[in-house]
Design an enzyme around this catalytic site. Structure first.
Site, PDB file in Angstrom:
ATOM      1  N   LYS A  36       5.200 -40.943 -38.262  1.00  0.00           N
ATOM      2  CA  LYS A  36       5.948 -39.894 -38.805  1.00  0.00           C
ATOM      3  C   LYS A  36       7.061 -40.491 -39.690  1.00  0.00           C
ATOM      4  O   LYS A  36       7.320 -40.043 -41.005  1.00  0.00           O
ATOM      5  CB  LYS A  36       6.600 -38.944 -37.729  1.00  0.00           C
ATOM      6  N   LYS A  49      18.339 -44.861 -41.924  1.00  0.00           N
ATOM      7  CA  LYS A  49      17.425 -45.058 -40.928  1.00  0.00           C
ATOM      8  C   LYS A  49      16.027 -45.214 -41.422  1.00  0.00           C
ATOM      9  O   LYS A  49      15.327 -46.137 -40.722  1.00  0.00           O
ATOM     10  CB  LYS A  49      17.862 -43.687 -39.961  1.00  0.00           C
TER      11      LYS A  49
END
Lengths: 301, 301, 301, 301
Positions: free
Chosen positions: C243, C174
C-alpha cells in the site's frame, strides 16, 4: 434517436459529428462551452443542456466520454447528474476509460433505479473518432447492447463493435488493450533507438520487422505516422496513456497479478512527461530516449 | 551449388532439407552425428565432412547456424575452422544470432584472407524453417549478397530476404526484432493473465485486441498456436530468447542506450526458466504467471 | 492529557499502552470492539466512545492511526467524524501513512474550523510501537508540534521525534523512508537468493556486507529477525508495504518523477502477495524468490 | 615479503603505497608506465618488471587488481602471464571483481601447475584503498588464505578481512555486495528526488531516514560525501558499478535466479552513463534524475 452526449473533447467532438451524420439528434452538456470543439458541434446543429440532469431528461440514450472515474461518477451520480433527470429505461453508455470497479458500482446503482448502464470504451484514437471507425468493447446486459447498437454503429466500424460480457468487462478489455499499447510502444521506442545507435536504418528496420515476428499495429501505423515522422501531435496524449496504465496497475493490485512490463512502461511515460511530452502523442517517449542516447530515429521516406 | 552447412538442429535440419529440394548439394559438419536431426538429413542425401576445415574445402558457400558467438568463432576461425580450409572467394554466411561486434571482427578477418562474410540471421522459427518461409536479414557487401541470394531463397520467402546494410547490420536488425518478440510476448502474457483474472474471456480479448491498437504478430500467431492452446512445445525455446535478450543488453551497454523494457522482459524469462520452462516455447512464460495468479488463460475454440 | 485514539490495531494497541504508562488518559473509538487488541487496552483502563465525534468532544488531542486515506477522511471529516465533535483548538494528530494531498486538504479544513492538524506518521514497526521507540516525523505548524510533543514522546524515542516542515511534509518523509524499506528489502531478497544459489553462505554474506558498502538497517535488523530465521510473522505486513509503495507511485505521478526501482519493487511484493504472503512480514518476499530459485536462505546461528 | 602487483590505478596505487608502508618489497608491472599513479609508486620505491611473467619470477605473492575477466585471464594465463614465470608454491591473489566462473577456472589451472590462487575482491572504494581500511572477502584454500593474511592486512582493516569459502566465493560475496550498492544507491537517488520535488528537505530526510528503517551505509556515507554535496568525483565510477551489475546479471543467468531490482538499477546507471556520468561517482545518477525532474537535491550543511 435522442442522444445526450457529455464530454466534447478531442474524441467526443468528432463522435458527435458522426452521430449527427447518421441522423441522430444530439444534446450536449459542456462544462466549458467556449472550447473550440464545443463551438464546432454547436454550429453543426447540436443543442445544449444546462446540466447532465437536464440533458438526461431530454434523451433516450446518454453517452459519457470524460476523463476519469471521478468525472464519470459526478456526471452520472452527482447532485446534478444523469441519475437525477433520467426517465425509467434510459440507457447510459459510458465510453470513457475508467476503473471497472467504478463501472460495476454505477451499473448496480442504475439497475436499482430502473436504468441501464453499459460500459463501452473505445480504441482507435482521434483518427478513429473522426473517421467513425472506432473499435468499441461493450460490457453490460446483452439485450441492452443490442438496443444501443445503432447508436454505437454511428461512431464505430460495424465489425469492430463487440459485446464482451457483463458490466465492467468492456473496461477490462480496454485496459488490457491499452496495457499492450503502452508496453509495445515503449518497447518499439527503446528498440529502435538502440538499433539506430548500433548502425541500422529506421526504414529498413520498420519494413523488415513489420513482416517478422516482432510486428505490431503500433509499428505499422502509429510510429510511421508520428514518431518516425518527427510529428508528436496527438493522436493519443502521453498523459492519457499514463492514466490508463495507472488503471491497469490498480486493477492488477485488486487482482494480485504481477504486471512488471506495464509497471516499467508507466515509469518510462513518466520520464516522457517529465521531459515535457505530457500533452504530446505517446510515441514522443521515443524522442525522450533519443535525446538520452544522442541519436535520431527518423524515416527518410 | 556446393553448399556447406554447420549446425544441424531444430532450425538447421529443415533448412538443409529445403536446400536439397532446390537442387543444391549439401555437405554438413556435425559435432553430434548421432542426433536425430543429423540422421534425417543424412538419409535425405547430404554428405558429411570430418571438420569445418574439410567442409570448407569442398564448398562454394558455407552456412553456419549455431548457438552463440563463441561457437561461430570456433567453427569459422578456430584451429580446424572454415578459414583454414577456405579457397579464395568462399562466401561464408552466418545465419546464427550473435553479437554484431563478433560478426564485424570475423568479417574483417575474412576480408584479410580474401574471403567473404555475410551475417544473415533469420526470423520465423522452426515453422518458418520447415516451410522455407524464413525472413532473412543480411549484412555485408551488397554484391556478395546478390551472389548468395539463390541459396538464401531456398530457405526463406523471396520477398522476405532483405539486404540491410554493412557487416553486422543483419544481426542488429535481428536483435531489435527479437527484443520486440521478447517484450511483446511478455506483455501479452501479463496482460492476458490480468484480463482473465479480472473477469474477461481469452478468446474475446484476443479477437478484439487483434483488430485494435494493441494488436501484434505474437498475439495473432504465436499465442493462439501455443500458450492459449495449452501447448508449449517450441517453436522457439525460452532459453534461446533469453540468450537473444542477453545479446540485446550487451549491445545496449556498448551503445549506452537504456533498454528498461527489454531488461525486465529478460528477468521474466529468467523466472520462466526457473519455473522449468527453459526448453519450452517462450510463450510458456504465461503459464508461470498463470500459476502465480491462480488462473488459466486458454482458448475455448 | 485527555487523549482520544482511533485505530486500535497492531500499531495502535501498544501505542495506547505506552500513552497510559506515561499517565495520559485515553479514550478510544473502535469499529470492532471485539478485537483482541481492543480488549487488551480496555482492560488496561482506556475508555470507549461511541463515535469519533463523541471521542473528539472528550479530548484535548485526538490521534488517528488507521489504514488509508479514505479511512482518515471518514473518521476526521465524515458525518460522525472528529470535526463534528471538536472544540476550538483541538489538536488532531494523524499518525497513519496516507497521501500527502489528503493530509493537506484535511489540514486546510481543520484550520477553517479553528482546529489544528498535524501529520505524524511513524517508523519502527510493531516492535517500535511496543517498546515506545518509534521514529515520528511531524508536519504542520511548529508551535502546535511543540504542544503535542509530550504526547508523541510517550510513543516514540525522544531523539527520534522530528519536526520536518509544513503540513504534509511528515507524510512525504515517511513515504520516502518506506520507498527505501521496500526497495532495499526487495534488493536484499533477490541478492541473497542469488548469492546462496551461487554457493555463498547466508551468515557469511550478512556479516561481511553488514560492514561493507552494501550495509543497511534492513540487513542488520529485519532480515536476521525474520526471513533469515524462517520467521515471517509481521513485523510489518506485505499488504501494508505494498500500500505504501502505491502511495509513493501516486506521489511520483503527481510530481512527474520517475521511480523505476520503487515501481519494480511493488511488482515483486505483488508477486509475494500472489504467493500467499500478503499478511506475512514483507521480508517473506525472499521466500517467494527462494521457491522460484529452488534454494533456502537461512541463518545457521 | 616479495610482492608483485599488477594494476596500478585508482585502487591499486594506494594499495601499493600501503604495502610499502608495512615493509613489503613491491614489484609492479604496468602497461602504461607513464600514468601518474605509476609514477607515484615508482617514486615511492617500487621496482618495475617488463612483463607479468618476469614479475612472477621475482615474487612470493602476486596480486592482480585489473579491470575485468579478460584482463585477469591475460595477465595470469596469457603468453607472457604469471603462470609462465611462477615458481612452485607461488600465491596469486586476484583482487579484481570478475566472474566467479573465471576465478574457478584459473584456480583449477593454478592447482594443476602447483600454484595457489585466491580470489580476494575488496569493498570500500578509493578512500578505503588510501586509508588501508578495505574490506576483503577471500575465496580459496583456507591455509593459503592464512599465509596471505599479513599481506592483505597491509591493505585492509584487520577485522574486515574475511575468509568466505572455496574458490569463487569471494567474488560471489563481492558481487552480492555490489548488487546492493547499485540497487540501494539507485533507490536513494529516485526517492530523494521525489521527496524534494514533493516539498521535503534533503538534510531533514537524510537525518530522519538515517535513524529509521530505510537507513543504509550509502545514505550515511556516500551520498553526503558526494551527491548531496554536489560532488561527483569518484569514489567509484559509474562505469565500474555498471560493469559489476553486468557480472551480477551474468551470475543470475547462470543460476536461473530472477534479479529484477538489479536489472532495473543497471538500466538506470546506463541512463546515467548516457547522460555523461560514466566516469563520475555512481551517485551522479541522482543528478541525471534531478535534471529530468527539474529539482536539486542538495545538503545545506
Amino acid at each position: 434517436m435522442q442522444v445526450g452526449f457529455i464530454g466534447v473533447g478531442v474524441m467526443g467532438g468528432p463522435m458527435i459529428l458522426n452521430l449527427l451524420k447518421k441522423g441522430h439528434e444530439v444534446t450536449i452538456f459542456a462544462r466549458h462551452p467556449e472550447k473550440a470543439s464545443v463551438q464546432e458541434v454547436l454550429q453543426a446543429g447540436v443543442r445544449q443542456a444546462p446540466s447532465p440532469r437536464a440533458l438526461a431528461m431530454a434523451s433516450e440514450i446518454v453517452i459519457t466520454m470524460v476523463a476519469n472515474s471521478p468525472d464519470v461518477e459526478e456526471v452520472v451520480a452527482g447532485p446534478q447528474g444523469i441519475f437525477e433527470g433520467a426517465r425509467k429505461g434510459l440507457i447510459i453508455i459510458d465510453m470513457s476509460t475508467i476503473a471497472p470497479s467504478v463501472t460495476r458500482k454505477l451499473h448496480e446503482q442504475a439497475s436499482e433505479r430502473g436504468l441501464h448502464f453499459l460500459d463501452a470504451p473505445v480504441s482507435g484514437g482521434s483518427q478513429g473518432a473522426i473517421n467513425g471507425t472506432l473499435s468499441i468493447m461493450v460490457g453490460g446486459e446483452q439485450n441492452i447492447f443490442e438496443r444501443a447498437r445503432p447508436v454505437l454503429a454511428a461512431m464505430g466500424k460495424e465489425e469492430n463493435i463487440f459485446y464482451v460480457g457483463p458490466s465492467g468487462a468492456g473496461e477490462v478489455v480496454k485496459i488490457v488493450n491499452n496495457m499492450l499499447v503502452g508496453t509495445i510502444s515503449a518497447s518499439i521506442a527503446e528498440a529502435f533507438v538502440l538499433g539506430v545507435k548500433a548502425g541500422a536504418d529506421t526504414d529498413t528496420m520498420a519494413k523488415i520487422i513489420g513482416v517478422s515476428t516482432g510486428a505490431s499495429w503500433q509499428l505499422a501505423n502509429q510510429f510511421p505516422m508520428r514518431a518516425f515522422n518527427g510529428s508528436f501531435k496527438p493522436g493519443f496524449m502521453t498523459d492519457l496513456l499514463h492514466k490508463d496504465l495507472g488503471l491497469a496497475l490498480d486493477l492488477a493490485a485488486e487482482n494480485q497479478a504481477t504486471v512488471a512490463m506495464t509497471s516499467i512502461a508507466r515509469q518510462l511515460y513518466e520520464l516522457s512527461r517529465a521531459s515535457g511530452h505530457g500533452r504530446d502523442d505517446y510515441t514522443a517517449l521515443m524522442q525522450a530516449l533519443e535525446q538520452l542516447a544522442g541519436v535520431e530515429v527518423r524515416s527518410k521516406q
